[in-house]
Scaffold this motif. Structure first.
Motif, mmCIF file in Angstrom:
data_model
loop_
_atom_site.group_PDB
_atom_site.id
_atom_site.type_symbol
_atom_site.label_atom_id
_atom_site.label_comp_id
_atom_site.label_asym_id
_atom_site.label_seq_id
_atom_site.Cartn_x
_atom_site.Cartn_y
_atom_site.Cartn_z
ATOM 1 N N SER A 52 0.821 -1.205 0.000
ATOM 2 C CA SER A 52 0.000 0.000 0.000
ATOM 3 C C SER A 52 0.853 1.253 0.000
ATOM 4 C CB SER A 52 -0.910 0.013 1.231
ATOM 5 O OG SER A 52 -0.141 -0.024 2.426
ATOM 6 N N HIS A 53 2.132 1.108 0.304
ATOM 7 C CA HIS A 53 2.983 2.259 0.599
ATOM 8 C C HIS A 53 4.329 2.117 -0.091
ATOM 9 C CE1 HIS A 53 5.079 5.284 3.020
ATOM 10 N NE2 HIS A 53 6.030 4.390 3.156
ATOM 11 N N PRO A 54 4.785 3.139 -0.834
ATOM 12 C CA PRO A 54 6.073 3.039 -1.520
ATOM 13 C C PRO A 54 7.216 3.630 -0.703
ATOM 14 C CG PRO A 54 4.909 4.963 -2.329
ATOM 15 C CD PRO A 54 4.042 4.367 -1.237
ATOM 16 N N ALA A 55 8.363 2.965 -0.714
ATOM 17 C CA ALA A 55 9.549 3.487 -0.053
ATOM 18 C C ALA A 55 10.342 4.409 -0.969
ATOM 19 C CB ALA A 55 10.447 2.341 0.414
ATOM 20 N N GLN A 56 10.066 4.330 -2.267
ATOM 21 C CA GLN A 56 10.725 5.195 -3.246
ATOM 22 C C GLN A 56 9.719 5.494 -4.363
ATOM 23 O OE1 GLN A 56 13.554 4.036 -6.070
ATOM 24 N NE2 GLN A 56 12.456 2.235 -6.777
ATOM 25 N N PRO A 57 9.995 6.457 -5.246
ATOM 26 C CA PRO A 57 9.105 6.688 -6.391
ATOM 27 C C PRO A 57 9.015 5.423 -7.231
ATOM 28 C CG PRO A 57 10.652 8.513 -6.130
ATOM 29 C CD PRO A 57 11.107 7.432 -5.197
ATOM 30 N N SER A 58 7.804 4.969 -7.523
ATOM 31 C CA SER A 58 7.622 3.649 -8.110
ATOM 32 C C SER A 58 6.438 3.632 -9.062
ATOM 33 C CB SER A 58 7.410 2.621 -6.993
ATOM 34 O OG SER A 58 7.202 1.328 -7.513
ATOM 35 N N PHE A 59 6.452 2.622 -9.950
ATOM 36 C CA PHE A 59 5.326 2.359 -10.844
ATOM 37 C C PHE A 59 4.425 1.240 -10.318
ATOM 38 C CE2 PHE A 59 8.277 4.259 -13.957
ATOM 39 C CZ PHE A 59 7.418 5.077 -14.688
ATOM 40 N N VAL A 60 4.789 0.604 -9.225
ATOM 41 C CA VAL A 60 4.076 -0.606 -8.818
ATOM 42 C C VAL A 60 3.768 -0.566 -7.321
ATOM 43 C CG1 VAL A 60 5.256 -1.920 -10.619
ATOM 44 C CG2 VAL A 60 6.178 -1.967 -8.305
ATOM 45 N N TRP A 61 2.793 -1.373 -6.904
ATOM 46 C CA TRP A 61 2.582 -1.723 -5.500
ATOM 47 C C TRP A 61 2.442 -0.492 -4.603
ATOM 48 C CZ3 TRP A 61 7.216 -5.664 -5.536
ATOM 49 C CH2 TRP A 61 6.874 -6.760 -6.326
ATOM 50 N N GLN A 62 1.349 0.248 -4.776
ATOM 51 C CA GLN A 62 1.160 1.457 -3.977
ATOM 52 C C GLN A 62 -0.274 1.945 -4.131
ATOM 53 O OE1 GLN A 62 3.993 4.193 -5.716
ATOM 54 N NE2 GLN A 62 3.192 3.857 -7.757
ATOM 55 N N LEU A 63 -0.760 2.637 -3.096
ATOM 56 C CA LEU A 63 -2.038 3.341 -3.169
ATOM 57 C C LEU A 63 -1.836 4.811 -3.480
ATOM 58 C CD1 LEU A 63 -3.933 1.861 -0.084
ATOM 59 C CD2 LEU A 63 -4.058 1.129 -2.474
ATOM 60 N N TYR A 64 -0.675 5.313 -3.176
ATOM 61 C CA TYR A 64 -0.317 6.692 -3.446
ATOM 62 C C TYR A 64 1.158 6.706 -3.805
ATOM 63 C CZ TYR A 64 0.833 5.916 1.468
ATOM 64 O OH TYR A 64 1.297 5.376 2.633
#
Length: 897
Positions: free
Chosen positions: A641-653
């Motif tokens: 639900s949460h990204p540790a870095q700027p990402s294209f995958v696996w996140q709600l925001y």
């Protein structure tokens, strides 16, 4: 057990598994961190590579030591953060900058140094130095004296420095921070090789940020997050010190009363017996002008050099019997009420020590009658666990409290009620405080990855000390529901056995789960890639701790994470941000998206179509579980639900805190009372998460052709929808002759005709071909917005109206600032990515901190799949978001069909 065994330095002790039981008992006897009076944070740090400092700690910690070449250090922070803040390296998470930063950062130690004044008020008291968190090990000197050491990222370091300092004078503190001994081989993300192997040798060190070696959601962080990552503080106490108390509540079945018990110890650091009075105050936490307060006292006497166990309960302290308690509830089930316990320990010399902390009154059960599957029930109400995994709060541990608050706020906005703290990588005081505040349950883990992602922890003593301190430090937080030892695997048996006994002593009220992927109907292992909604309805496990999907950010977020040269080419910059081959199948996603929705004209078209895919997948991820709620399934936790870095995958925001359609798909599915289309069998269902049955409700179903023509509309009575249950109401039958692609709108109406839930689907007889959406007639929405001030927030009320006879698909609102027209972040939208039927009107609210507007007026930018906007009046300027319009940009043919 021989007392001399406990006196050995634990960091250097060698131990076999057969001695683990003796070890954890030793840890308990050693006592925990001392509490402190009026702690003050130590600031103004400097940092330098040890190789550039030809001196030892006794010299570095003297006042006359020269630091002219040292960096101004960021504390709390990591070594790499300090170097970035001093412009040695550019922002590591932007573009491919991390690739050029050397691995040598994790091969050397670093000196941290500062000076501060010991308050004159500390005279006659014990002076304490407190480290809340370092990584990985530290040696500490004050004024030329060696004070002690710390080992592990999740343990506190508390030191009596009275003999080295003098109240009213300056002190110099020098800390030698060393990285973990097994930093491993870093993993790089590239198009050719994909996101690489997860983990590695970092797992040997256990109590550290082992994910920083590189995972399929984060590249290798060059310093492995070495540094002083939590604050360092100073305090003083008298001879009697309160050790970490544990607060337990026993709630009556009627909820009319609760009994509190407080356990812990008071330690006497002097050689003489000391008498004291312990005063406790329990206060309701909240906005009440006159919160209820309970006060109690107890006389104590502690022999010199000894610890006195505390065991306070209603039998000894009648005030600990609470009438009409305010309960802590998970998000969506009630208010997350909190209490605060303050303890003041006075002796004849005045206040000797104080302690305070929040707690909640609630009870959790883990099974229901007739099933061995993990089923969370809070205060007697079964809770369908809907949540998200956190791998690391931020790649470089740059996590100010306001940022955490926004992230938890968005989880609550999505109607989620649980977060899994994967491998304990996000363990910080603010993390637990936010979980309590927003009513988010925690599945909280220790520090062992999947056995396939790294070896067993080798330094067992350090591991157990860090586990012990973590549990003792945070166990009063009502949000913690489960302690779990290992991700997707069991610890070695003797270690698992030791942990079971240890947890039964440290925190007997909570479930200890050995394995995040086995036991009590729990399973993990994905899948983690995008798939059609119907595939989310096939269940093979009861409590799913990991399953996920690609989750594309907005175009503005992508533009902010990489240089323009990389926007229109799927290259290694995209791979650096996780869109490459791996568990997420990022290499296949672009062509899958084009096949489903049509060729991708450019980046704007990629993000526009990506939002359709986001919404479909994340709604189905939770609706698929809703369909068999408390029959075949009791929980699902998305990866991630949460990204540790700027990402294209696996996140709600996104990393920049802008939500994408994934959040609002999850929000829709996770409504407390919800109407849904089962996309596997086309049954229409009512999901009732409340304990009370619903009756007298109706479902209005409307089917629209691609051009917006209303094909069918019916009312279906909801005779009875039992509590904590999903009920099928009718079977949807669509007429495929109206158009291959059609729309289904479901409205759940209560007995008075008010809309309780609404849901909107795009469907196709072929199920996976939505290329004809590109032929939808364009829609120009009418919109107006007004704003009001509420304390430190600006609240916007937005009215959207579709004046046409066509469907408006996925209307996206984005708040900007007047003048610069830059995005405002973070912003909390009551809903977003809204599809409007012909002639439909929708109202929504936007919540933003007034300070984040920077003194300018708000602007509302609008985009969508087939949408333009015009203002229908009102004080807030409303504009089309041209940046998100694929026709605003040249065709790059980013992805062909």
């Amino acid at each position: 057990m021989p007392s001399q065994y406990c006196q050995l330095p634990i960091a250097t002790r060698r131990i076999s598994f057969s001695k683990l039981h003796a070890l954890f008992l030793c840890l308990l006897l050693q006592g925990m961190a001392a509490s402190a009076q009026q702690p003050q944070e130590i600031s103004a740090w400097e940092m330098q590579d040890v190789a550039k400092v030809p001196a030892t700690g006794d010299a570095v910690s003297l006042p006359n030591f020269k630091t002219a070449s040292w960096y101004k250090a960021t504390v709390p922070g990591t070594v790499l953060t300090t170097l970035v803040d001093n412009h040695v390296y550019p922002e590591p998470l932007y573009g491919e900058n991390m690739r050029a930063i050397p691995e040598s950062l994790n091969k050397t130690s670093y000196w941290y140094r500062t000076s501060f004044t010991i308050p004159s008020a500390y005279k006659g008291h014990t002076t304490w130095l407190h480290f809340a968190g370092i990584n990985y090990s530290a040696q500490v000197w004050v004024n030329g004296h060696s004070i002690g050491s710390i080992k592990g990222a999740f343990i506190r370091g508390d030191f009596d420095i009275s003999a080295a300092v003098k109240p009213g004078t300056k002190a110099v503190l020098a800390v030698l921070i060393s990285p973990q001994p097994h930093p491993g081989i870093p993993h790089e993300h590239t198009i050719a090789d994909g996101v690489g192997k997860n983990g590695g040798d970092t797992a040997l060190d256990g109590a550290t940020f082992l994910s920083t070696i590189g995972w399929d959601w984060i590249p290798a962080i060059r310093d492995r997050d070495t540094g002083i990552w939590l604050p360092v503080t100073l305090s003083s106490t008298g001879p009697l010190v309160i050790d970490d108390p544990a607060i337990r509540s026993d709630l009556a079945a009627s909820h009319a009363t609760a009994d509190l018990s407080i356990s812990g110890a008071v330690t006497n650091s002097s050689a003489k017996t000391v008498d004291g009075t312990l005063t406790g105050t329990i206060t309701e936490v909240g906005d009440d002008a006159s919160p209820k307060t309970i006060t109690f006292t107890r006389k104590i006497s502690v022999e010199g050099g000894k610890s006195l166990p505390l065991a306070l309960d209603p039998a000894a302290i009648p005030e600990l019997h609470i009438n009409a308690p305010r309960l802590w509830w998970p998000n969506g089930y009630g208010k997350a009420n909190l209490y605060r316990l303050s303890l003041n320990l006075r002796t004849s010399g005045g206040t000797s020590d104080v302690w305070s902390g929040n707690f909640g009154i609630r009870t959790i059960q883990y099974q229901v009658a007739g099933s061995e599957n993990l089923t969370l029930s809070v205060n007697g109400v079964p809770v369908m666990a809907r949540g998200g995994n956190w791998g690391l709060d931020e790649a470089m541990k740059r996590v100010p409290k306001a940022r955490l608050d926004a992230q938890f706020h968005m989880h609550a906005l999505a109607h989620l009620n649980i977060i899994r703290n994967w491998v304990g990588q996000s363990t910080s005081p603010d993390f637990y405080e936010m979980a309590d505040k927003y009513g988010i349950l925690l599945w909280d883990e220790f520090f062992q990855p999947n056995p396939g992602d790294g070896p067993n922890v080798a330094d067992i003593p350090t591991y157990l000390k860090n586990v012990t301190d973590k549990v003792t430090r945070y166990r009063n937080h009502p949000s913690i529901a489960v302690w779990c030892a290992r991700n997707e695997g069991y610890p070695p048996k003797e270690l698992d056995d030791t942990l079971r006994v240890l947890m039964a002593k440290l925190d007997p009220t909570r479930l200890y789960q050995s394995n995040s992927a086995d036991g009590h109907g729990v399973s993990s292992h994905g899948p983690y890639y995008w798939r059609s909604p119907r595939y989310f309805y096939a269940l093979n496990e009861s409590f799913k701790t990991e399953t996920g999907s690609v989750s594309i950010p907005t175009i503005e977020s992508i533009q902010g994470m990489m240089p323009q040269k990389d926007w229109e080419t799927i290259n290694d910059d995209w791979a650096q941000h996780d869109l490459a081959k791996g568990a997420q199948r990022g290499d296949q996603y672009p062509s899958l998206l084009a096949k489903r929705y049509g060729p991708i004209r450019n980046l704007a078209d990629f993000t526009r179509k990506g939002q359709l895919a986001n919404y479909e997948a994340f709604r189905a991820m939770y609706e698929g579980r809703n369909a068999q709620m408390f029959t075949a399934t009791t929980g699902v936790i998305t990866w991630m639900s949460h990204p540790a870095q700027p990402s294209f995958v696996w996140q709600l925001y996104h990393y920049d805190l802008e939500p994408n359609a994934s959040l609002y798909g999850a929000q829709k599915a996770s409504e407390h009372i919800h109407v849904q289309l089962n996309e596997a069998n086309f049954g229409v269902e009512v999901v009732n998460n409340t304990p009370e049955p619903l009756s007298g409700y109706q479902i209005r179903s409307s089917i629209y052709a691609l051009d917006g023509t209303l094909s069918a509309q019916q009312l279906h009575p909801v005779e009875n929808a039992p509590g904590v249950h999903t009920t099928k109401i009718f079977q949807l039958v669509a007429n495929p002759s109206i158009s291959a692609v059609y729309f289904v709108k479901l409205d759940l109406l209560d007995a008075t005709g008010n809309q309780v839930s609404t849901n909107f689907y795009w469907q196709n007889v072929d199920q996976d071909d939505f290329t004809s959406l590109g032929r939808m007639p364009p829609v120009t929405l009418e919109a107006s917005a007004t704003s009001t001030l509420a304390k430190d927030k600006t609240m916007l009320k937005v009215v959207l109206h579709n004046p046409t006879n066509h469907v408006a698909l996925m209307t996206h609102l984005q708040l900007h600032r007047e003048g610069s027209e830059a995005r405002v972040l973070p912003v909390f939208y009551s809903e977003n990515y809204i599809s409007l039927a012909p002639q439909e009107t929708r109202e929504l609210l936007i919540d933003v901190a007034t300070a984040d507007l920077h003194g300018t007026a708000p602007i509302l930018a609008v985009d969508g799949f087939n949408i333009h906007v015009k203002s229908s009046g009102g004080p807030i300027r409303i504009m089309n978001n041209e940046n998100a319009d694929p026709m605003h940009w040249p065709a790059s043919n980013l992805v062909g069909k």
